[in-house]
Motif scaffolding. Structure first.
Motif, PDB file in Angstrom:
ATOM      1  N   ILE A  68       0.861  -1.183   0.000  1.00 33.44           N
ATOM      2  CA  ILE A  68       0.000   0.000   0.000  1.00 33.44           C
ATOM      3  C   ILE A  68       0.892   1.225   0.000  1.00 33.44           C
ATOM      4  N   LEU A  69       0.679   2.115  -0.968  1.00 32.37           N
ATOM      5  CA  LEU A  69       1.406   3.383  -1.001  1.00 32.37           C
ATOM      6  C   LEU A  69       0.465   4.441  -0.455  1.00 32.37           C
ATOM      7  N   SER A  70       0.862   5.065   0.648  1.00 28.99           N
ATOM      8  CA  SER A  70      -0.053   5.904   1.411  1.00 28.99           C
ATOM      9  C   SER A  70       0.531   7.307   1.618  1.00 28.99           C
ATOM     10  N   ASP A  71      -0.258   8.335   1.335  1.00 29.91           N
ATOM     11  CA  ASP A  71       0.198   9.719   1.535  1.00 29.91           C
ATOM     12  C   ASP A  71       0.533   9.948   3.006  1.00 29.91           C
ATOM     13  N   GLN A  72       1.586  10.674   3.230  1.00 31.93           N
ATOM     14  CA  GLN A  72       2.107  10.972   4.561  1.00 31.93           C
ATOM     15  C   GLN A  72       1.055  11.562   5.513  1.00 31.93           C
ATOM     16  N   PHE A  73       0.127  12.341   4.970  1.00 34.00           N
ATOM     17  CA  PHE A  73      -0.854  13.014   5.820  1.00 34.00           C
ATOM     18  C   PHE A  73      -2.231  12.349   5.798  1.00 34.00           C
ATOM     19  N   GLU A 118       2.450  -4.784   3.068  1.00 29.16           N
ATOM     20  CA  GLU A 118       3.514  -3.819   3.358  1.00 29.16           C
ATOM     21  C   GLU A 118       2.924  -2.417   3.156  1.00 29.16           C
ATOM     22  N   THR A 119       3.382  -1.444   3.964  1.00 29.86           N
ATOM     23  CA  THR A 119       2.926  -0.071   3.717  1.00 29.86           C
ATOM     24  C   THR A 119       4.142   0.810   3.471  1.00 29.86           C
ATOM     25  N   SER A 120       4.038   1.649   2.459  1.00 25.48           N
ATOM     26  CA  SER A 120       5.111   2.587   2.170  1.00 25.48           C
ATOM     27  C   SER A 120       4.506   3.990   2.096  1.00 25.48           C
ATOM     28  N   ILE A 121       5.095   4.907   2.863  1.00 25.00           N
ATOM     29  CA  ILE A 121       4.544   6.267   2.952  1.00 25.00           C
ATOM     30  C   ILE A 121       5.244   7.166   1.938  1.00 25.00           C
ATOM     31  N   TYR A 122       4.472   7.829   1.083  1.00 28.70           N
ATOM     32  CA  TYR A 122       5.093   8.819   0.197  1.00 28.70           C
ATOM     33  C   TYR A 122       4.839  10.224   0.722  1.00 28.70           C
ATOM     34  N   GLY A 123       5.738  11.146   0.375  1.00 30.41           N
ATOM     35  CA  GLY A 123       5.641  12.522   0.853  1.00 30.41           C
ATOM     36  C   GLY A 123       4.296  13.133   0.472  1.00 30.41           C
ATOM     37  N   HIS A 124       3.807  14.010   1.335  1.00 32.34           N
ATOM     38  CA  HIS A 124       2.491  14.603   1.118  1.00 32.34           C
ATOM     39  C   HIS A 124       2.365  15.256  -0.263  1.00 32.34           C
ATOM     40  N   ASN A 128       3.385  14.374  -2.972  1.00 29.16           N
ATOM     41  CA  ASN A 128       4.639  14.353  -3.725  1.00 29.16           C
ATOM     42  C   ASN A 128       4.605  13.253  -4.800  1.00 29.16           C
ATOM     43  N   MET A 129       4.309  13.665  -6.027  1.00 26.15           N
ATOM     44  CA  MET A 129       4.106  12.709  -7.110  1.00 26.15           C
ATOM     45  C   MET A 129       5.411  12.067  -7.579  1.00 26.15           C
ATOM     46  N   GLU A 130       6.525  12.792  -7.452  1.00 27.47           N
ATOM     47  CA  GLU A 130       7.819  12.178  -7.819  1.00 27.47           C
ATOM     48  C   GLU A 130       8.128  11.027  -6.861  1.00 27.47           C
ATOM     49  N   ASP A 131       7.868  11.296  -5.587  1.00 31.26           N
ATOM     50  CA  ASP A 131       8.110  10.269  -4.576  1.00 31.26           C
ATOM     51  C   ASP A 131       7.203   9.058  -4.813  1.00 31.26           C
ATOM     52  N   LEU A 132       5.946   9.328  -5.137  1.00 31.19           N
ATOM     53  CA  LEU A 132       5.007   8.232  -5.405  1.00 31.19           C
ATOM     54  C   LEU A 132       5.489   7.409  -6.600  1.00 31.19           C
ATOM     55  N   GLN A 133       5.916   8.116  -7.657  1.00 30.72           N
ATOM     56  CA  GLN A 133       6.394   7.413  -8.852  1.00 30.72           C
ATOM     57  C   GLN A 133       7.614   6.539  -8.529  1.00 30.72           C
ATOM     58  N   THR A 140      -5.254   7.625  -0.704  1.00 33.51           N
ATOM     59  CA  THR A 140      -5.092   9.052  -0.367  1.00 33.51           C
ATOM     60  C   THR A 140      -6.408   9.656   0.099  1.00 33.51           C
ATOM     61  N   ASP A 141      -6.327  10.635   0.978  1.00 33.25           N
ATOM     62  CA  ASP A 141      -7.475  11.495   1.259  1.00 33.25           C
ATOM     63  C   ASP A 141      -7.769  12.284  -0.014  1.00 33.25           C
ATOM     64  N   GLY A 142      -9.022  12.586  -0.279  1.00 31.59           N
ATOM     65  CA  GLY A 142      -9.362  13.495  -1.379  1.00 31.59           C
ATOM     66  C   GLY A 142      -9.027  14.915  -0.955  1.00 31.59           C
ATOM     67  N   VAL A 143      -9.673  15.356   0.130  1.00 35.81           N
ATOM     68  CA  VAL A 143      -9.317  16.614   0.800  1.00 35.81           C
ATOM     69  C   VAL A 143      -8.700  16.219   2.140  1.00 35.81           C
ATOM     70  N   PHE A 144      -7.528  16.755   2.437  1.00 35.03           N
ATOM     71  CA  PHE A 144      -6.825  16.362   3.664  1.00 35.03           C
ATOM     72  C   PHE A 144      -7.416  17.082   4.870  1.00 35.03           C
ATOM     73  N   SER A 145      -7.711  16.283   5.919  1.00 36.92           N
ATOM     74  CA  SER A 145      -8.545  16.800   7.008  1.00 36.92           C
ATOM     75  C   SER A 145      -7.877  17.879   7.841  1.00 36.92           C
ATOM     76  N   MET A 146      -6.554  17.848   7.990  1.00 30.10           N
ATOM     77  CA  MET A 146      -5.873  18.838   8.819  1.00 30.10           C
ATOM     78  C   MET A 146      -5.196  19.918   7.971  1.00 30.10           C
ATOM     79  N   ASP A 147      -5.181  19.736   6.664  1.00 31.75           N
ATOM     80  CA  ASP A 147      -4.469  20.668   5.790  1.00 31.75           C
ATOM     81  C   ASP A 147      -5.370  21.354   4.772  1.00 31.75           C
ATOM     82  N   GLY A 148      -6.523  20.781   4.531  1.00 37.63           N
ATOM     83  CA  GLY A 148      -7.484  21.414   3.623  1.00 37.63           C
ATOM     84  C   GLY A 148      -7.032  21.454   2.178  1.00 37.63           C
ATOM     85  N   ASP A 149      -5.978  20.730   1.838  1.00 36.81           N
ATOM     86  CA  ASP A 149      -5.552  20.707   0.428  1.00 36.81           C
ATOM     87  C   ASP A 149      -6.110  19.474  -0.276  1.00 36.81           C
TER      88      ASP A 149
END
Ligand code: PLP
Length: 391
Positions: free
Chosen positions: A128-133, A148-154, A156-161, A177-186
């Motif tokens: 599972i590739l999971s966004d940091q946030f 297995e879980t691997s965290i990619y930078g929030h 960060n598409m280069e990191d995901l790739q 991934t979250d669609g809208v991030f709950s603590m960041d609003g992005d």
């Protein structure tokens, strides 16, 4: 033995207090729209997830009461035993239609929907590739799966790739991934994520908790906003929709599989029929009231512009979540307290919910706020910001 246990726990709590991360409950009771009593003091509510104000909409309450009188308060069993009613089935049809997907499955909460989906889809030999946030419920779902879980930078598409390139030996790969991030609003760049998933043959799971009712045409969510389709959408009725419960939408095969494999679905008592009926009403209202979203967006844009002009570090995009980063957790706590003294309730969010040094006021805007409420919120932020030398 029991006493020893207590001492050990008391010490742990002391450590939490020393780190200034002790959490306390506040008692909230209703006031007029857009406001609440917090421990008996009236404030403008500037941190609720009730973005469209539907949680206190009389039409939803009336519908819930009508069905509750007929069916009673409890559902009496899991969906697979005695708890399934026509209202659960109607809502599943309704939410699938709303999301433009083949089928849907309701869980007792968004938290459990994430746990059920991730832990039953991903297994041994998968990654599972999971966004940091990503939200805690995604993290817990990953932990419960045997993958297995691997965290990619929030975002960060280069990191995901990079991580996709280096994980080709796994059986199945999931990007979550979250669609809208709950603590960041992005907002997650779903087009890019989808393109990467197609190139590298991965499944995409999107948690649309904060996007449902907000992004896309009539609030259909993140995939509608970007006009892409994903494999699995997880969501909750407890934010914009204003009721309770979680859901998953996707293909018929996905839903059939989850009905047979997702443990939080199988082993939990169904939500009450009254809640299902109220939720259908809420979706009807959202679909036929684009002015709710327009009004909310207008208030969001106004607030964001004001706070940025004052010099605040406002994160996020055009969503109802406006995180105002203060930094130090103690200072953020005091900032929040002072906002409250000025009639605005917006609690501090501290680690571990957000990274160290990025404590923030997670302000949210609701469609039930008036322009005057918003001006009052901005005024309070300005005053407190000056006092604490944040601006
Ligand atoms: C709130 C939230 C959930 C959990 O939904 P509940 O229905 O409250 O359990 C899941 N994911 C995200 C991103 C959330 O913000």
């Amino acid at each position: 033995m029991l006493r020893q246990t207590h001492e050990w726990l008391a010490q742990e709590v002391d450590t939490i207090k020393d780190q200034r991360l002790y959490r306390q409950l506040r008692t909230i009771s209703p006031s007029t729209l857009g406001r609440s009593y917090v421990d008996g003091m009236e404030s403008i509510m500037a941190s609720s997830n009730n973005y469209l104000g539907l949680a206190e909409d009389q039409r939803l309450t009336d519908e819930a009461v009508k069905i509750m009188k007929e069916y009673g308060v409890g559902s009496t069993g899991s969906r697979l035993t005695t708890g399934n009613t026509i209202w659960h089935e109607k809502l599943e049809k309704r939410i699938a239609e709303f999301k433009n997907e083949e089928a849907a499955l309701i869980f007792s909460s968004g938290y459990l929907a994430n746990i059920g989906v991730i832990s039953s889809l991903a297994g041994e030999g998968d990654i599972i590739l999971s966004d940091q946030f990503n939200h805690a419920s995604i993290i817990d779902g990953c932990r419960l799966s045997r993958a297995e879980t691997s965290i990619y930078g929030h975002l960060n598409m280069e990191d995901l790739q990079e991580k996709l390139i280096h994980s080709q030996h796994y059986k199945r790969r999931f990007i979550v991934t979250d669609g809208v991030f709950s603590m960041d609003g992005d907002i997650a760049p779903l087009r890019e994520i989808k393109a990467l998933a197609e190139t590298y043959n991965a499944f995409v799971i999107v948690d649309d908790a904060h996007a449902t009712g907000i992004l896309g045409e009539n609030g259909r969510g993140t995939s509608d906003h970007f006009d892409v389709s994903v494999d699995v959408i997880v969501g909750t009725f407890s934010k914009s929709i204003g009721t309770e419960g979680g859901f998953v939408t996707g293909s018929r095969a996905l839903i059939e599989y989850l009905r047979n494999r997702a443990r939080p679905f199988i082993f939990q008592t169904a939500l009450p029929p009254s809640m299902m009926a109220a939720t259908i009403k809420a979706i009807d209202i959202i679909e036929t009231s684009p002015q709710l979203q327009d009004h909310l967006q207008h208030l969001i844009d106004y607030t964001r512009t004001e706070l940025l002009n004052f010099g605040f570090d406002v994160r996020g995009e055009r969503t109802p979540i406006l995180p105002v980063v203060i930094g130090d957790s103690k200072k953020t706590m005091n900032f929040s307290k002072e906002l409250e003294n000025n009639g605005v309730f917006a609690p501090a969010i501290r680690p571990p919910s957000v990274p160290q040094g990025e404590s923030r006021i997670r302000m949210t805007i609701m469609a039930t706020h008036t322009k005057e409420d918003i001006q009052e919120i901005c005024k309070a932020f300005y005053k407190v910001g000056k006092k604490f030398e944040v601006i």
